[in-house]
Design a protein around this motif. Structure first.
Motif, PDB file in Angstrom:
ATOM      1  N   THR A 273       0.258   6.349  18.454  1.00 22.20           N
ATOM      2  CA  THR A 273       0.237   6.256  16.997  1.00 22.20           C
ATOM      3  C   THR A 273       0.757   4.898  16.535  1.00 22.20           C
ATOM      4  O   THR A 273       0.223   4.300  15.597  1.00 22.20           O
ATOM      5  N   THR A 274       1.775   4.382  17.199  1.00 19.97           N
ATOM      6  CA  THR A 274       2.310   3.069  16.860  1.00 19.97           C
ATOM      7  C   THR A 274       1.296   1.973  17.162  1.00 19.97           C
ATOM      8  O   THR A 274       1.143   1.034  16.384  1.00 19.97           O
ATOM      9  N   VAL A 275       0.587   2.086  18.271  1.00 19.76           N
ATOM     10  CA  VAL A 275      -0.448   1.100  18.604  1.00 19.76           C
ATOM     11  C   VAL A 275      -1.565   1.136  17.556  1.00 19.76           C
ATOM     12  O   VAL A 275      -2.057   0.093  17.128  1.00 19.76           O
ATOM     13  N   LYS A 276      -1.937   2.330  17.122  1.00 22.51           N
ATOM     14  CA  LYS A 276      -2.961   2.441  16.082  1.00 22.51           C
ATOM     15  C   LYS A 276      -2.483   1.814  14.777  1.00 22.51           C
ATOM     16  O   LYS A 276      -3.266   1.230  14.045  1.00 22.51           O
ATOM     17  N   ARG A 277      -1.191   1.895  14.490  1.00 23.72           N
ATOM     18  CA  ARG A 277      -0.666   1.261  13.275  1.00 23.72           C
ATOM     19  C   ARG A 277      -0.803  -0.259  13.371  1.00 23.72           C
ATOM     20  O   ARG A 277      -1.077  -0.920  12.376  1.00 23.72           O
ATOM     21  N   ILE A 278      -0.602  -0.816  14.548  1.00 21.28           N
ATOM     22  CA  ILE A 278      -0.792  -2.258  14.724  1.00 21.28           C
ATOM     23  C   ILE A 278      -2.248  -2.628  14.420  1.00 21.28           C
ATOM     24  O   ILE A 278      -2.524  -3.629  13.762  1.00 21.28           O
ATOM     25  N   LEU A 279      -3.181  -1.798  14.895  1.00 17.17           N
ATOM     26  CA  LEU A 279      -4.596  -2.050  14.608  1.00 17.17           C
ATOM     27  C   LEU A 279      -4.880  -1.937  13.110  1.00 17.17           C
ATOM     28  O   LEU A 279      -5.657  -2.717  12.556  1.00 17.17           O
ATOM     29  N   LYS A 280      -4.245  -0.987  12.449  1.00 20.73           N
ATOM     30  CA  LYS A 280      -4.416  -0.851  10.997  1.00 20.73           C
ATOM     31  C   LYS A 280      -3.865  -2.073  10.272  1.00 20.73           C
ATOM     32  O   LYS A 280      -4.420  -2.524   9.280  1.00 20.73           O
ATOM     33  N   TYR A 281      -2.763  -2.620  10.796  1.00 23.48           N
ATOM     34  CA  TYR A 281      -2.196  -3.838  10.227  1.00 23.48           C
ATOM     35  C   TYR A 281      -3.172  -5.002  10.387  1.00 23.48           C
ATOM     36  O   TYR A 281      -3.390  -5.778   9.457  1.00 23.48           O
ATOM     37  N   LEU A 282      -3.773  -5.115  11.562  1.00 21.59           N
ATOM     38  CA  LEU A 282      -4.760  -6.175  11.788  1.00 21.59           C
ATOM     39  C   LEU A 282      -5.958  -6.015  10.859  1.00 21.59           C
ATOM     40  O   LEU A 282      -6.539  -6.992  10.401  1.00 21.59           O
TER      41      LEU A 282
END
Length: 126
Positions: free
Chosen positions: A68-77
């Motif tokens: 979920t944290t990795v997906k948040r990084i992608l959402k930030y990008l």
């Protein structure tokens, strides 16, 4: 992730990632692939370095909280990608010293209009 919402920051300030032994396991290959792609971006995106480093610690046994944290990084990008066009300036120049004293300097700014570099980097991640 093309139709997902965006995130203003790469990592939530309230999230505390730990080993999470009791959490739900996720696909290790997919997790490592995302981390590898993000590590590639690590060089050119200092704003996500810390978040990627934290997530990379859990590659041996990733859980849903880590994913979920990795997906948040992608959402930030994605948020960065949706930003306005940037005008980047490349600066070059020289300084002439006589001993320890600066006697002349020259600087030149070259303007180049480009879309945000996160767009190309985001495409690499996917």
């Amino acid at each position: 992730m093309e139709n997902c919402s965006t995130a203003a920051t790469p990592m939530s300030s309230s999230s505390k990632l730990d080993k999470d032994d009791g959490g739900q396991s996720v696909n290790i290959t997919a997790y490592r692939g995302l981390i590898g792609s993000l590590l590639y971006l690590n060089v050119s995106r200092p704003d996500i370095q810390f978040s990627i480093g934290v997530c990379a610690r859990f590659q041996a046994n990733p859980k849903l909280s880590h994913f979920t944290t990795v997906k948040r990084i992608l959402k930030y990008l994605k948020e960065i990608q949706n930003g306005a066009k940037l005008i980047e300036r490349v600066t070059s120049g020289t300084c002439q010293f006589l001993g320890v004293r600066l006697i002349s300097w020259f600087g030149k700014k070259q303007t180049s209009v480009a879309t945000c570099t996160a767009k190309a980097e985001y495409l690499v991640v996917l």
